[in-house]
Design a protein around this motif. Structure first.
Motif, mmCIF file in Angstrom:
data_model
loop_
_atom_site.group_PDB
_atom_site.id
_atom_site.type_symbol
_atom_site.label_atom_id
_atom_site.label_comp_id
_atom_site.label_asym_id
_atom_site.label_seq_id
_atom_site.Cartn_x
_atom_site.Cartn_y
_atom_site.Cartn_z
ATOM 1 N N UNK A 128 0.812 -1.225 0.000
ATOM 2 C CA UNK A 128 0.000 0.000 0.000
ATOM 3 C C UNK A 128 0.841 1.268 0.000
ATOM 4 N N UNK A 129 2.035 1.206 0.585
ATOM 5 C CA UNK A 129 2.919 2.377 0.604
ATOM 6 C C UNK A 129 3.285 2.803 -0.818
ATOM 7 N N UNK A 130 3.694 1.846 -1.633
ATOM 8 C CA UNK A 130 4.079 2.164 -3.006
ATOM 9 C C UNK A 130 2.856 2.418 -3.885
ATOM 10 N N UNK A 131 1.735 1.759 -3.600
ATOM 11 C CA UNK A 131 0.511 2.051 -4.340
ATOM 12 C C UNK A 131 0.080 3.493 -4.091
ATOM 13 N N UNK A 132 0.254 3.955 -2.851
ATOM 14 C CA UNK A 132 -0.045 5.344 -2.538
ATOM 15 C C UNK A 132 0.868 6.302 -3.269
ATOM 16 N N UNK A 133 2.167 5.945 -3.365
ATOM 17 C CA UNK A 133 3.106 6.791 -4.120
ATOM 18 C C UNK A 133 2.699 6.867 -5.582
ATOM 19 N N UNK A 134 2.283 5.740 -6.154
ATOM 20 C CA UNK A 134 1.829 5.738 -7.549
ATOM 21 C C UNK A 134 0.592 6.609 -7.716
ATOM 22 N N UNK A 135 -0.335 6.542 -6.752
ATOM 23 C CA UNK A 135 -1.554 7.349 -6.819
ATOM 24 C C UNK A 135 -1.239 8.836 -6.766
ATOM 25 N N UNK A 136 -0.243 9.225 -5.966
ATOM 26 C CA UNK A 136 0.158 10.634 -5.890
ATOM 27 C C UNK A 136 0.684 11.116 -7.238
ATOM 28 N N UNK A 137 1.476 10.285 -7.907
ATOM 29 C CA UNK A 137 2.002 10.659 -9.222
ATOM 30 C C UNK A 137 0.861 10.852 -10.222
ATOM 31 N N UNK A 138 -0.096 9.952 -10.192
ATOM 32 C CA UNK A 138 -1.239 10.071 -11.110
ATOM 33 C C UNK A 138 -2.047 11.321 -10.784
ATOM 34 N N UNK A 139 -2.264 11.583 -9.510
ATOM 35 C CA UNK A 139 -3.063 12.729 -9.074
ATOM 36 C C UNK A 139 -2.430 14.044 -9.490
ATOM 37 N N UNK A 140 -1.070 14.094 -9.472
ATOM 38 C CA UNK A 140 -0.369 15.337 -9.820
ATOM 39 C C UNK A 140 -0.040 15.426 -11.303
ATOM 40 N N UNK A 141 -0.533 14.483 -12.105
ATOM 41 C CA UNK A 141 -0.345 14.555 -13.549
ATOM 42 C C UNK A 141 0.927 13.928 -14.066
ATOM 43 N N UNK A 142 1.656 13.208 -13.237
ATOM 44 C CA UNK A 142 2.895 12.536 -13.653
ATOM 45 C C UNK A 142 2.656 11.037 -13.747
ATOM 46 N N UNK A 143 1.738 10.661 -14.636
ATOM 47 C CA UNK A 143 1.360 9.245 -14.737
ATOM 48 C C UNK A 143 2.533 8.358 -15.112
ATOM 49 N N UNK A 144 3.457 8.883 -15.928
ATOM 50 C CA UNK A 144 4.601 8.076 -16.345
ATOM 51 C C UNK A 144 5.471 7.696 -15.149
ATOM 52 N N UNK A 145 5.555 8.633 -14.168
ATOM 53 C CA UNK A 145 6.373 8.352 -12.992
ATOM 54 C C UNK A 145 5.717 7.336 -12.069
ATOM 55 N N UNK A 146 4.444 7.064 -12.279
ATOM 56 C CA UNK A 146 3.744 6.105 -11.425
ATOM 57 C C UNK A 146 4.115 4.669 -11.748
ATOM 58 N N UNK A 147 4.754 4.457 -12.900
ATOM 59 C CA UNK A 147 5.082 3.090 -13.317
ATOM 60 C C UNK A 147 6.050 2.430 -12.336
ATOM 61 N N UNK A 148 7.073 3.175 -11.906
ATOM 62 C CA UNK A 148 8.085 2.583 -11.029
ATOM 63 C C UNK A 148 7.510 2.174 -9.676
#
Length: 343
Positions: free
Chosen positions: A94-114
């Motif tokens: 969940x920690x990394x899933x939350x980090x991915x969600x933050x990237x998507x929320x701020x418009x950096x969807x590409x950065x959510x892949x990692x």
């Protein structure tokens, strides 16, 4: 006799090994994932300003950076150790899933892949651990294990041990690293059922000598030999002296002697502890005199970490040696006394 007793106290790798095949994925990926997160956490704990712009861009308070680093350090350490790997990997998902969600929320969807990929890998480690461990998915970590007897085997044992210890020491600092060793030792003693006070003190001494003084000796060698001017500058002393290279080899010798405490026991531990402890206390007195005479408040000459490292820790180790002797760990006959007894 003491060596054989301690061999029973040190956990062998096969003692906690999961069934073959089921834990193969977790065993291969877990330590690497743990090391990566310890490194990431160390960067946040040591240089939080490097991440300030990123946190602000994500709408997060930069003051959260050290706390984020602390969580990632604990999770990384948990994944590194076999006994806590399954639970730590479960927390990481969940920690990394939350980090991915933050990237998507701020418009950096590409950065959510990692982070999303890391979450999937952590999920695989957790599932593998649950399947292999069945109902037992949490046990106390035991960093020190029975080392191989061969030269090549010993080298293969010590290199990763020292390397990970260096990484941990860099990530959280020397004082916290030292403070964690008695905790790890007592957890290890609990794991192997060391119930007597003498066995628990013996385990704490083993950890302080091998992971504490052994790592500290090699750490100081690297600093004095390869970063001489930086070390001198941090103490507030003149740079360019070749004397630091001589001092580096002293630390190297004492570090190696301390690491060998896992193979050699009994009164060998006295020699391995007394020499570096006396040196550290003497160095602490020199730093104190420099502070009084010149007002030298350089980070490596004055402060809580210097006083703890040069005075509190060595006094504590010597105190444990004396306590262990009173508990029957060994008899402190001198060579002179034994010689007189033979006359």
């Amino acid at each position: 006799m003491q060596a054989r007793k301690m061999e029973k106290m040190i956990v062998k790798p096969e003692d906690k090994a999961a069934p073959a095949g089921r834990a193969r994925f977790a065993g291969a990926v877990g330590p690497l994932l743990g090391i990566a997160f310890i490194f990431l956490a160390g960067a946040k704990l040591n240089e939080p300003t490097r991440f300030a712009d990123s946190f602000q861009a994500w709408g997060l308070d930069p003051g959260l950076i050290p706390w984020t680093g602390a969580v990632e350090f604990l999770v990384g350490l948990g994944i590194f150790f076999h006994g806590t790997r399954t639970v730590a990997a479960s927390v990481l998902v969940p920690w990394m899933a939350g980090a991915a969600a933050i990237h998507v929320w701020t418009g950096d969807s590409a950065l959510a892949v990692l982070p999303l990929t890391v979450a999937l890998v952590a999920a695989g480690v957790a599932v593998s651990g649950f399947r292999a461990g069945r109902h037992r998915v949490l046990s106390m970590p035991a960093p020190l294990r029975n080392p191989p007897a061969t030269v090549m085997g010993a080298a293969g044992f010590l290199v990763p041990l020292v390397g990970v210890s260096f990484l941990l020491r860099w990530a959280v600092g020397g004082t916290v690293f030292w403070a964690s060793l008695p905790v790890l030792a007592l957890m290890h003693a609990h794991t192997v059922g060391a119930s007597s006070r003498r066995e628990r003190v013996e385990m704490v001494l083993l950890y302080l000598l091998v992971l504490g003084m052994g790592t500290a000796g090699l750490w100081s060698f690297v600093g004095h030999y390869f970063m001489s001017d930086q070390v001198a500058g941090s103490i507030g002393w003149a740079t360019g002296s070749p004397f630091q290279h001589e001092l580096a080899f002293y630390h190297l010798g004492m570090g190696v002697v301390a690491l060998l405490c896992i193979w050699f026991r009994d009164r060998y531990w006295i020699a391995a502890a007394v020499t570096p402890a006396l040196f550290a206390m003497g160095a602490g007195v020199v730093h104190l005199q420099d502070f009084i005479s010149r007002g030298n408040t350089a980070p490596a000459n004055w402060g809580a970490s210097v006083l703890i490292g040069n005075l509190v820790i060595p006094v504590g180790v010597l105190g444990l040696l004396a306590w262990y002797s009173r508990l029957g760990g060994w008899k402190l006959e001198t060579m002179a006394g034994e010689g007189i007894a033979r006359l």
